[in-house]
Write a protein that holds these residues in place. Sequence first.
Motif, PDB file in Angstrom:
ATOM      1  N   CYS A   1     -13.943 -33.622 -16.603  1.00 31.10           N
ATOM      2  CA  CYS A   1     -13.928 -34.242 -15.278  1.00 31.10           C
ATOM      3  C   CYS A   1     -14.026 -35.752 -15.409  1.00 31.10           C
ATOM      4  O   CYS A   1     -14.563 -36.268 -16.395  1.00 31.10           O
ATOM      5  CB  CYS A   1     -15.072 -33.712 -14.408  1.00 31.10           C
ATOM      6  SG  CYS A   1     -16.712 -34.041 -15.088  1.00 31.10           S
TER       7      CYS A   1
ATOM      8  N   THR B   1     -14.764 -39.557 -13.168  1.00 34.20           N
ATOM      9  CA  THR B   1     -15.289 -40.156 -11.950  1.00 34.20           C
ATOM     10  C   THR B   1     -14.109 -40.668 -11.116  1.00 34.20           C
ATOM     11  O   THR B   1     -12.975 -40.758 -11.602  1.00 34.20           O
ATOM     12  CB  THR B   1     -16.215 -41.334 -12.281  1.00 34.20           C
ATOM     13  OG1 THR B   1     -15.441 -42.377 -12.896  1.00 34.20           O
ATOM     14  CG2 THR B   1     -17.324 -40.914 -13.230  1.00 34.20           C
ATOM     15  N   LYS B   2     -14.364 -41.019  -9.867  1.00 38.38           N
ATOM     16  CA  LYS B   2     -13.297 -41.534  -9.000  1.00 38.38           C
ATOM     17  C   LYS B   2     -12.691 -42.810  -9.595  1.00 38.38           C
ATOM     18  O   LYS B   2     -11.468 -43.008  -9.550  1.00 38.38           O
ATOM     19  CB  LYS B   2     -13.838 -41.810  -7.599  1.00 38.38           C
ATOM     20  CG  LYS B   2     -14.142 -40.551  -6.803  1.00 38.38           C
ATOM     21  CD  LYS B   2     -14.574 -40.898  -5.387  1.00 38.38           C
ATOM     22  CE  LYS B   2     -14.827 -39.628  -4.579  1.00 38.38           C
ATOM     23  NZ  LYS B   2     -15.246 -39.941  -3.172  1.00 38.38           N
TER      24      LYS B   2
ATOM     25  N   GLU C   1     -12.585 -43.601 -12.773  1.00 43.69           N
ATOM     26  CA  GLU C   1     -11.814 -43.242 -13.957  1.00 43.69           C
ATOM     27  C   GLU C   1     -10.482 -42.599 -13.584  1.00 43.69           C
ATOM     28  O   GLU C   1      -9.464 -42.822 -14.243  1.00 43.69           O
ATOM     29  CB  GLU C   1     -12.634 -42.314 -14.848  1.00 43.69           C
ATOM     30  CG  GLU C   1     -13.798 -43.014 -15.535  1.00 43.69           C
ATOM     31  CD  GLU C   1     -14.643 -42.065 -16.358  1.00 43.69           C
ATOM     32  OE1 GLU C   1     -15.268 -42.524 -17.334  1.00 43.69           O
ATOM     33  OE2 GLU C   1     -14.687 -40.854 -16.024  1.00 43.69           O
ATOM     34  N   GLU C   2     -10.482 -41.820 -12.514  1.00 41.68           N
ATOM     35  CA  GLU C   2      -9.234 -41.232 -12.035  1.00 41.68           C
ATOM     36  C   GLU C   2      -8.268 -42.327 -11.588  1.00 41.68           C
ATOM     37  O   GLU C   2      -7.054 -42.226 -11.774  1.00 41.68           O
ATOM     38  CB  GLU C   2      -9.520 -40.267 -10.868  1.00 41.68           C
ATOM     39  CG  GLU C   2     -10.163 -38.957 -11.312  1.00 41.68           C
ATOM     40  CD  GLU C   2     -10.461 -38.042 -10.136  1.00 41.68           C
ATOM     41  OE1 GLU C   2     -10.316 -38.507  -8.973  1.00 41.68           O
ATOM     42  OE2 GLU C   2     -10.842 -36.877 -10.363  1.00 41.68           O
TER      43      GLU C   2
ATOM     44  N   THR D   1     -16.864 -50.564 -16.421  1.00 49.43           N
ATOM     45  CA  THR D   1     -16.362 -49.229 -16.072  1.00 49.43           C
ATOM     46  C   THR D   1     -15.108 -48.898 -16.878  1.00 49.43           C
ATOM     47  O   THR D   1     -14.937 -47.768 -17.348  1.00 49.43           O
ATOM     48  CB  THR D   1     -16.049 -49.152 -14.566  1.00 49.43           C
ATOM     49  OG1 THR D   1     -17.250 -49.395 -13.829  1.00 49.43           O
ATOM     50  CG2 THR D   1     -15.503 -47.783 -14.193  1.00 49.43           C
TER      51      THR D   1
ATOM     52  N   HIS E   1     -14.882 -42.738 -22.946  1.00 54.98           N
ATOM     53  CA  HIS E   1     -14.913 -41.379 -22.406  1.00 54.98           C
ATOM     54  C   HIS E   1     -13.710 -40.554 -22.889  1.00 54.98           C
ATOM     55  O   HIS E   1     -13.805 -39.338 -23.067  1.00 54.98           O
ATOM     56  CB  HIS E   1     -14.944 -41.436 -20.869  1.00 54.98           C
ATOM     57  CG  HIS E   1     -15.383 -40.173 -20.224  1.00 54.98           C
ATOM     58  ND1 HIS E   1     -15.400 -39.973 -18.857  1.00 54.98           N
ATOM     59  CD2 HIS E   1     -15.841 -39.006 -20.756  1.00 54.98           C
ATOM     60  CE1 HIS E   1     -15.835 -38.762 -18.595  1.00 54.98           C
ATOM     61  NE2 HIS E   1     -16.110 -38.152 -19.711  1.00 54.98           N
TER      62      HIS E   1
END
Length: 275
Positions: free
Chosen positions: A11, A13-14, A16-17, A48, A55
């Motif tokens: 998954c 995070t917003k 990262e998306e 980030t 990540h």
Amino acid sequence: MELEFPVMPACLTKAEEKIMDYIFGHTGHFLFASIGQLSEQLGISDATISRFARHVGCKDFKELKAVVMEQSTIGEPAIKMAGTLNKEKNFCVESWIMQQQICLKHTMEQLDSVEFQRAAEEIVTARRIFIHGKNASGSMAQLLFYRLRRLGIQVSLLPAGGTEIIEGLVHADNNDLVVMFSFSKISNEGRLILDYQKSAGYHTLAFTSRLYVPKEQMANVNLYVYRGEEKEYHSMSAPAAIVDALTLVVSEKIGAKSVDKLREIHVLKRQYTNI
């Protein structure tokens, strides 16, 4: 475009998306952007973006760009430019010049001195010289044309591409030399030059960046030049150096004749200074 990262998180995070979406949809812009520029574009902090890189299994932002670049399908020239710029945080002219020294060093290590002398002899003994280069290689064709013409050698440039090249090549015969610049791969025009050689009988001289060249793609004389790694911006420093070195050796072989021609050019330039 499909990408595979060293680690594919279950998954994101917003934020990262958003980064992922930008990489997929604007790959070229991503490869040329600094982390600060990407941060401003997406409204996401540098930290980030750095966390996103880790990540997905990359050491840092630089490695993330390298992974994307390796799999990118955007145009090859853009990939090469990005590959060179991404070596450092910001472009540094000093580092670039040092990289050119490496190109020259590799060229010197791999250059066959016997083949180089053969190239000079082919130029000196040819009745006429035809030169072909296309795209970026055209600049080296122009340079060699200019250098040899100043020495009084009968030289002409072949059209860069298309069937027009035939109109120039058809005049070459067994007393002539065709010089071709075909660095990383041989062009369709290069294949034509080598194929027509079989019936026309002219000699060929090729500048190449390949250490291994298939027999059917080899010219009579082959000069190696190193222009950088496959996915780097390809430099013309080494080819230009070899062209100039070849010019000097040819001038030496011609002797007084080349000096007389250069002197004549100098006199005429002084006589017609108003042109």
